[in-house]
Design an enzyme around this catalytic site. Structure first.
Site, PDB file in Angstrom:
ATOM      1  N   GLU A 139      15.731  59.900  57.395  1.00  0.00           N
ATOM      2  CA  GLU A 139      15.907  59.379  56.042  1.00  0.00           C
ATOM      3  C   GLU A 139      14.897  58.288  55.717  1.00  0.00           C
ATOM      4  OE1 GLU A 139      20.453  60.335  54.656  1.00  0.00           O
ATOM      5  OE2 GLU A 139      20.057  58.344  55.445  1.00  0.00           O
ATOM      6  N   GLY A 221      30.586  70.661  64.785  1.00  0.00           N
ATOM      7  CA  GLY A 221      31.772  70.417  63.984  1.00  0.00           C
ATOM      8  C   GLY A 221      33.048  70.591  64.784  1.00  0.00           C
ATOM      9  N   ASP A 251      26.709  60.772  62.478  1.00  0.00           N
ATOM     10  CA  ASP A 251      26.153  59.436  62.731  1.00  0.00           C
ATOM     11  C   ASP A 251      26.935  58.727  63.821  1.00  0.00           C
ATOM     12  OD1 ASP A 251      24.253  59.839  60.752  1.00  0.00           O
ATOM     13  OD2 ASP A 251      25.508  58.963  59.190  1.00  0.00           O
TER      14      ASP A 251
END
Length: 301
Positions: A139, A221, A251
């Site tokens: 990012e 997941g 994160d």
């Protein structure tokens, strides 16, 4: 004392709760809006810091109200934010999170995060040099990430790259990465194919890891996390929890993994701990709200 440095983004998250996402051209009514601190860099730094390890964050915010609120909040998390630059004439990064009953969708506007360049790394080179682990994501500009990873390896610092949000990874960048931690969707983007089953995923993991000579951990997941040990792919299941908000699970995983690597844990133990922490993190609204303390993690370990 063990030390972690996180290079990455800082955002103000605007979380909009709604039954479903609108289609193009449609207007729907939402239910709530919450303003929360986020950005992958900040989130991962908080996840590590909550375990009691010395954690420094390198990044940029705008010289505005959101930037001030974020820095105040992170300071209260016992994070070292002295390396976060305040940039004039640009706004703090913003992420709009559309939260539905089943999942979420996110739109990120980088703002000051795009100002995180090589000079920011050079200004904090001593912190990177003294770190046990450097953790970063995508990012902030790719060139900055590559430069920081290269410097860290010159100093013998372990490196973790979370390739999110996904962008094509230059081959030379991977030379400076010890642990790469994509989720399953990001790994599909990396290899350019979609997996129909776990066998296809595991086969590609083995081939990719052998080709690139680095540790690959794929978060999956509700199916847990997969990693390679002794030439085999092992998948560690996650714990079952009541899901409130999946934002920040990845994160949390990466922040805890950095902690475990700094503490020189075995890879299986590190992935187990990170997976449990990621599961616990989704039991509360907001990326950072549910991130566990070391005490809570130990209850499950």
């Amino acid at each position: 004392m063990k030390k972690i440095v996180v290079l990455g983004s800082l955002n103000m998250d605007m979380v909009l709760t709604t039954d479903r996402l609108p289609v193009i051209g449609e207007t729907i009514h939402g239910e709530y809006i919450h303003y929360m601190m986020g950005g992958k860099g900040a989130n991962q730094a908080v996840a590590a810091s909550r375990l009691g390890i010395s954690t420094s964050l390198i990044g940029c915010v705008g010289n505005d109200t959101f930037g001030e609120k974020i820095l105040k909040h992170l300071s209260e998390e016992k994070l070292d934010v002295s390396s976060v630059r305040k940039e004039d004439n640009i706004f703090t990064g913003i992420a709009t999170v559309f939260k539905t009953n089943r999942d979420n969708a996110i739109v990120v506007i980088p703002g000051a995060n795009d100002c995180c360049d090589r000079r920011v790394v050079d200004e904090n080179i001593d912190k990177i040099k003294q770190a046990d682990v450097l953790l970063t994501q995508l990012e902030v500009p790719m060139e900055t990430v590559k430069y920081a990873l290269k410097k860290a390896k010159e100093f013998g610092v372990q490196t973790i790259l979370n390739p999110a949000p996904y962008k094509d990874l230059p081959t030379e960048l991977l030379e400076y990465v010890d642990f790469l931690t994509p989720n399953e969707t990001e790994f599909e983007s990396m290899v350019g194919s979609k997996f129909e089953n776990s066998e296809e995923l595991e086969k590609e993991m083995l081939q990719w890891s052998k080709r690139n000579q680095l540790n690959l951990i794929v978060t999956r997941g509700s199916r847990g996390s997969s990693y390679i040990e002794d030439g085999k792919v092992l998948t560690l299941p996650c714990i079952k929890v009541d899901v409130v908000d999946t934002t920040g699970a990845g994160d949390t995983f990466n922040g805890i993994l950095a902690y475990a690597m700094a503490e020189k844990m075995e890879l299986r133990e590190a992935v187990t701990m990170a997976g449990i922490g990621a599961s616990l993190s989704i039991t509360a609204l907001g990326a950072q709200t549910g991130m566990p303390s070391i005490q809570k993690l130990k209850q499950y370990l």
